[in-house]
Design a protein around this motif. Structure first.
Motif, PDB file in Angstrom:
ATOM      1  N   PHE A 154      36.272  29.600  41.964  1.00  0.00           N
ATOM      2  CA  PHE A 154      37.107  28.737  42.794  1.00  0.00           C
ATOM      3  C   PHE A 154      37.859  27.731  41.926  1.00  0.00           C
ATOM      4  CE2 PHE A 154      38.024  24.969  45.258  1.00  0.00           C
ATOM      5  CZ  PHE A 154      38.599  25.490  46.398  1.00  0.00           C
ATOM      6  N   ILE A 155      37.164  27.092  40.983  1.00  0.00           N
ATOM      7  CA  ILE A 155      37.796  26.085  40.131  1.00  0.00           C
ATOM      8  C   ILE A 155      38.843  26.721  39.217  1.00  0.00           C
ATOM      9  CG2 ILE A 155      37.396  24.433  38.271  1.00  0.00           C
ATOM     10  CD1 ILE A 155      36.462  23.482  41.023  1.00  0.00           C
ATOM     11  N   LEU A 156      38.518  27.873  38.630  1.00  0.00           N
ATOM     12  CA  LEU A 156      39.406  28.483  37.648  1.00  0.00           C
ATOM     13  C   LEU A 156      40.580  29.223  38.276  1.00  0.00           C
ATOM     14  CD1 LEU A 156      36.784  29.929  35.134  1.00  0.00           C
ATOM     15  CD2 LEU A 156      38.294  27.968  34.770  1.00  0.00           C
ATOM     16  N   SER A 157      40.371  29.797  39.462  1.00  0.00           N
ATOM     17  CA  SER A 157      41.379  30.689  40.013  1.00  0.00           C
ATOM     18  C   SER A 157      42.011  30.230  41.317  1.00  0.00           C
ATOM     19  CB  SER A 157      40.761  32.083  40.236  1.00  0.00           C
ATOM     20  OG  SER A 157      40.210  32.580  39.045  1.00  0.00           O
ATOM     21  N   ALA A 158      41.211  29.680  42.222  1.00  0.00           N
ATOM     22  CA  ALA A 158      41.735  29.334  43.545  1.00  0.00           C
ATOM     23  C   ALA A 158      42.354  27.946  43.585  1.00  0.00           C
ATOM     24  CB  ALA A 158      40.623  29.445  44.590  1.00  0.00           C
ATOM     25  N   LYS A 159      41.671  26.986  42.998  1.00  0.00           N
ATOM     26  CA  LYS A 159      42.172  25.613  43.032  1.00  0.00           C
ATOM     27  C   LYS A 159      43.555  25.477  42.397  1.00  0.00           C
ATOM     28  CE  LYS A 159      40.972  20.845  41.875  1.00  0.00           C
ATOM     29  NZ  LYS A 159      39.965  19.945  41.236  1.00  0.00           N
ATOM     30  N   PRO A 160      43.845  26.143  41.254  1.00  0.00           N
ATOM     31  CA  PRO A 160      45.171  26.009  40.643  1.00  0.00           C
ATOM     32  C   PRO A 160      46.326  26.487  41.523  1.00  0.00           C
ATOM     33  CG  PRO A 160      43.615  26.853  39.036  1.00  0.00           C
ATOM     34  CD  PRO A 160      42.917  26.876  40.356  1.00  0.00           C
ATOM     35  N   VAL A 161      46.037  27.374  42.496  1.00  0.00           N
ATOM     36  CA  VAL A 161      47.113  27.865  43.368  1.00  0.00           C
ATOM     37  C   VAL A 161      47.058  27.212  44.748  1.00  0.00           C
ATOM     38  CG1 VAL A 161      47.398  30.047  42.160  1.00  0.00           C
ATOM     39  CG2 VAL A 161      45.731  29.905  44.014  1.00  0.00           C
ATOM     40  N   GLY A 162      46.328  26.077  44.865  1.00  0.00           N
ATOM     41  CA  GLY A 162      46.403  25.291  46.086  1.00  0.00           C
ATOM     42  C   GLY A 162      45.278  25.438  47.082  1.00  0.00           C
ATOM     43  N   PHE A 163      44.277  26.288  46.811  1.00  0.00           N
ATOM     44  CA  PHE A 163      43.155  26.413  47.739  1.00  0.00           C
ATOM     45  C   PHE A 163      42.296  25.148  47.692  1.00  0.00           C
ATOM     46  CE2 PHE A 163      44.254  30.840  47.645  1.00  0.00           C
ATOM     47  CZ  PHE A 163      43.801  31.356  48.849  1.00  0.00           C
ATOM     48  N   THR A 164      41.759  24.759  48.843  1.00  0.00           N
ATOM     49  CA  THR A 164      40.874  23.607  48.930  1.00  0.00           C
ATOM     50  C   THR A 164      39.567  24.029  49.593  1.00  0.00           C
ATOM     51  OG1 THR A 164      41.921  22.996  51.038  1.00  0.00           O
ATOM     52  CG2 THR A 164      42.728  21.904  49.034  1.00  0.00           C
ATOM     53  N   PRO A 165      38.426  23.411  49.218  1.00  0.00           N
ATOM     54  CA  PRO A 165      37.134  23.788  49.820  1.00  0.00           C
ATOM     55  C   PRO A 165      37.118  23.495  51.323  1.00  0.00           C
ATOM     56  CG  PRO A 165      36.824  22.505  47.806  1.00  0.00           C
ATOM     57  CD  PRO A 165      38.275  22.400  48.166  1.00  0.00           C
TER      58      PRO A 165
END
Length: 326
Positions: A56-67
């Motif tokens: 999540f930190i390496l791949s999703a967060k950089p493209v705007g995903f939030t927990p």
């Protein structure tokens, strides 16, 4: 969603139908994605994702995903840690000094739980793999356990989740092993929430993330349904999830990744975040180099051919001149 493709539909279809019925006007569909960095996710193909914390930190967060939520797995706990264990008859009260020169068996040496979280502890203890300790990559978690019992290795490394699973299934004989205790660290009171012994700090486990194009209102509707679900419901048992809870702070995960990867090259970190881009660049570079080499070879051959043509033409002219003179 990421995860093993084996039995994917069987595991998640019941929950998919339940959520579709509970959320009027929407159809919920779970899809298997081979890799969390897949372009399908990056290009907005997913509305919600379920990743491991590091992914999540390496791949999703950089493209705007939030927990949006956390998945519970160990006795309704949404956290995990690394567990280092020894044979109790050889190490009744193990310490970190016992790992000096040790051979450690682990099922994988790439995942966040248990490997990266344990590597952080090794780094802080000043231990270096290949110098102060050694790692054997084993086929399964059960193999790790039996290799320790047979004294084929000095210690085993598994996740707290796997430890709990083996304990419930009667595989893990607690009388035969001793667990290396967690080192004193900030936030130690948080460690007490994990109901099994562990050797590292605890971290969030699996994260459900919301895509940037999804409204907070819709995310709240979906997660409210998940939060109220009974962990013993058939849909939850099929998915092997014991519950969904509000998201935890991911700062500790980011700090762990920053410490573990701080000595890695920028290219490696780029690969961790976007391997497709790295492969594409490498292919372009290889293609460019190959094209340059081939072009140079063709130019040399063309120059040689032109030289031979000129020499042949000159010889022909000299021959005709000589014949004409005679």
């Amino acid at each position: 969603m990421t995860g093993p493709s084996k039995n994917f539909e069987k595991k998640w279809t019941p929950l998919q139908h339940y959520l579709s019925d509970a959320l009027p006007g929407y159809t919920i569909k779970f899809e298997y994605v081979e890799n969390s960095r897949d372009a399908y996710v990056r290009k907005g193909g997913a509305d919600f994702i379920i990743f491991n914390a590091d992914e999540f930190i390496l791949s999703a967060k950089p493209v705007g995903f939030t927990p949006a939520a956390m998945l519970q797995g160990i006795k309704f706990i949404e956290i995990d840690a690394g567990v280092i264990f020894f044979r109790k008859d050889k190490y009744p009260d193990p310490t970190w000094d016992d790992l000096k020169g040790a051979m450690i068996s682990s099922r994988t040496i790439s995942t966040f739980h248990p490997w990266l979280v344990t590597q952080r502890e090794f780094n802080e203890q000043g231990y270096e793999e290949g110098k102060d300790f050694y790692v054997l990559d084993s086929e399964s978690v059960e193999d790790v356990f039996y290799e320790v019992l047979r004294a084929e290795v000095d210690a085993g490394l598994i996740s707290a989740r796997d430890y709990s699973r083996m304990q419930r299934h009667g595989v893990l004989n607690l009388d035969s092993i001793s667990v290396l205790p967690c080192p004193e660290a900030e936030g130690a009171e948080f460690c007490s929430r994990l109901p099994v012994p562990h050797s590292t700090r605890v971290y969030p486990d699996r994260v459900m993330g919301k895509a940037p194009h999804i409204s907070d209102a819709l995310a709240e509707k979906l997660t409210s349904i998940l939060f109220l679900m009974d962990g013993k419901a058939a849909e939850m048992r099929a998915a092997q999830v014991e519950g969904f809870v509000p998201p935890l702070d991911m700062t500790e995960v980011e700090q762990c990744l920053a410490e573990v990867y701080k000595e890695e090259s920028p290219l490696f970190l780029l690969y961790e975040q976007n391997p497709q881009l790295v492969f594409a660049v490498l292919i372009i570079l290889v293609g460019t180099v190959a094209s340059t080499i081939i072009t140079r070879q063709l130019n040399r051959r063309l120059k040689k051919a032109n030289r031979l043509v000129r020499q042949s033409s000159l010889a022909k002219s000299e021959f005709l001149a000589n014949m004409s003179h005679e």
